[in-house]
Design an enzyme around this catalytic site. Structure first.
Site, PDB file in Angstrom:
ATOM      1  N   HIS A  37       3.647  -4.422  -5.366  1.00  0.00           N
ATOM      2  CA  HIS A  37       2.793  -5.563  -5.038  1.00  0.00           C
ATOM      3  C   HIS A  37       3.559  -6.882  -5.178  1.00  0.00           C
ATOM      4  O   HIS A  37       3.417  -7.781  -4.350  1.00  0.00           O
ATOM      5  CB  HIS A  37       1.582  -5.616  -5.977  1.00  0.00           C
ATOM      6  CG  HIS A  37       0.658  -4.449  -5.869  1.00  0.00           C
ATOM      7  ND1 HIS A  37       0.432  -3.598  -6.925  1.00  0.00           N
ATOM      8  CD2 HIS A  37      -0.094  -3.983  -4.842  1.00  0.00           C
ATOM      9  CE1 HIS A  37      -0.436  -2.675  -6.553  1.00  0.00           C
ATOM     10  NE2 HIS A  37      -0.759  -2.878  -5.292  1.00  0.00           N
ATOM     11  N   VAL A 176       8.591   0.599  -2.519  1.00  0.00           N
ATOM     12  CA  VAL A 176       9.334   0.304  -3.747  1.00  0.00           C
ATOM     13  C   VAL A 176       9.183   1.498  -4.668  1.00  0.00           C
ATOM     14  O   VAL A 176       8.071   1.982  -4.905  1.00  0.00           O
ATOM     15  CB  VAL A 176       8.821  -0.980  -4.422  1.00  0.00           C
ATOM     16  CG1 VAL A 176       9.561  -1.236  -5.732  1.00  0.00           C
ATOM     17  CG2 VAL A 176       8.970  -2.174  -3.474  1.00  0.00           C
ATOM     18  N   SER A 186      -0.459   2.159  -8.288  1.00  0.00           N
ATOM     19  CA  SER A 186      -1.319   1.829  -9.427  1.00  0.00           C
ATOM     20  C   SER A 186      -1.831   3.092 -10.113  1.00  0.00           C
ATOM     21  O   SER A 186      -2.120   3.087 -11.310  1.00  0.00           O
ATOM     22  CB  SER A 186      -2.504   0.979  -8.954  1.00  0.00           C
ATOM     23  OG  SER A 186      -2.052  -0.233  -8.379  1.00  0.00           O
TER      24      SER A 186
END
Length: 286
Positions: A37, A176, A186
């Site tokens: 993010h 990533v 998450s």
């Protein structure tokens, strides 16, 4: 950085900024931020005069029995991380405001949503496209950033934006990964240490597939069989799907060519993980 929860306040701020000639860069998320993010927010900072981050765990994209209630949430933590990378406004609306009593309008993209996550999670993409369309209307961004880990989601949002003539440039940024190759998510925090180790089977499968293609394999069935065999070695891994698809149409491919992408969705314990890789590209490194 300011935290804004009121929809009209957010919309008026954004319209005023546009009226002043400012370029708005937007990163929509469900929160519990990680480096993936933050990479989107840094790109937004470089691309815009005003950076807007939204955090909203969207109930309409979760099906019955999915992890809406247990999805990780920590707005204070997220706000500190967002502030550190130069976010201007953090938009955190309430579900009751996004979906008030009597709400009955939905945005659906046909075709691209019939395979992969669309097949295994009925109604998921109706919730995704509806909430993203609403967020685009509220924030009025010039450019919006999404991660390529959610490959199908990115394709669907691009199609929705084009079909509805939304004046938003949709940019996708690379996956990533953690140091050992696991795609950042998450949901990773929900894995036990042993499940976290088993989750590396997804990245192992990707590297195995990429190596086979580099060696000349073009039969999708053989590549998929090898990836499936690797993942099935893990006792808590349950395959949702492993497919080779065209990167634009998301239709299944029997022969691997320049548009072939490997897409995986695997449950490790109760946690559903996704990953992908364009076959024919270099074997990914963490």
């Amino acid at each position: 950085m300011e935290i804004i929860t009121d929809i009209q306040d957010m919309q008026q701020r954004c319209l005023a900024a546009r009226g002043e000639g400012k370029r708005l860069a937007f990163v929509p998320t469900m929160g519990y931020l990680h480096e993936g993010h933050l990479s989107l927010l840094r790109a937004a900072r470089a691309a815009g005069d005003v950076v807007v981050l939204s955090i909203f765990v969207n109930p309409t994209q979760f099906g019955a029995g999915e992890d809406f209630d247990s999805y990780p949430r920590d707005l204070s933590r997220d706000a500190e991380m967002a502030r550190a990378v130069g976010t201007d406004w953090l938009f955190a609306p309430r579900a009751s405001a996004m979906y008030p009593a009597g709400f009955s309008t939905w945005v659906e993209v046909e075709g691209l949503t019939g395979n992969l996550c669309g097949a295994s999670r009925p109604g998921h993409f109706r919730g995704v496209t509806t909430v993203v369309c609403k967020l685009f209307n509220i924030v009025q961004p010039h450019v919006a950033f999404f991660g390529q880990k959610d490959f199908q989601q990115l394709a669907v949002i691009r199609r929705m934006s084009a079909d509805l003539n939304l004046p938003v440039e949709v940019r996708g940024l690379p996956i990533v990964r953690e140091a050992d190759g696991l795609a950042m998510s998450s949901r990773n925090v929900k894995l036990t240490p042993d499940q976290r180790r088993q989750a590396l089977a997804l990245f192992d499968g990707i590297r195995l597939a990429a190596a086979q293609v580099k060696a000349g394999e073009r039969d999708s069935r053989r590549v998929l069989a090898a990836v499936r065999e690797r993942i099935q070695q893990e006792p808590e891994a349950r395959i949702d799907y492993i497919q080779v698809c065209h990167d634009e149409t998301l239709s299944d491919l029997e022969t691997i060519g320049p548009h072939a992408v490997l897409l995986l969705a695997v449950r490790v314990g109760a946690t559903r993980l996704i990953d992908n890789h364009h076959l024919g590209e270099e074997i990914p490194e963490p």
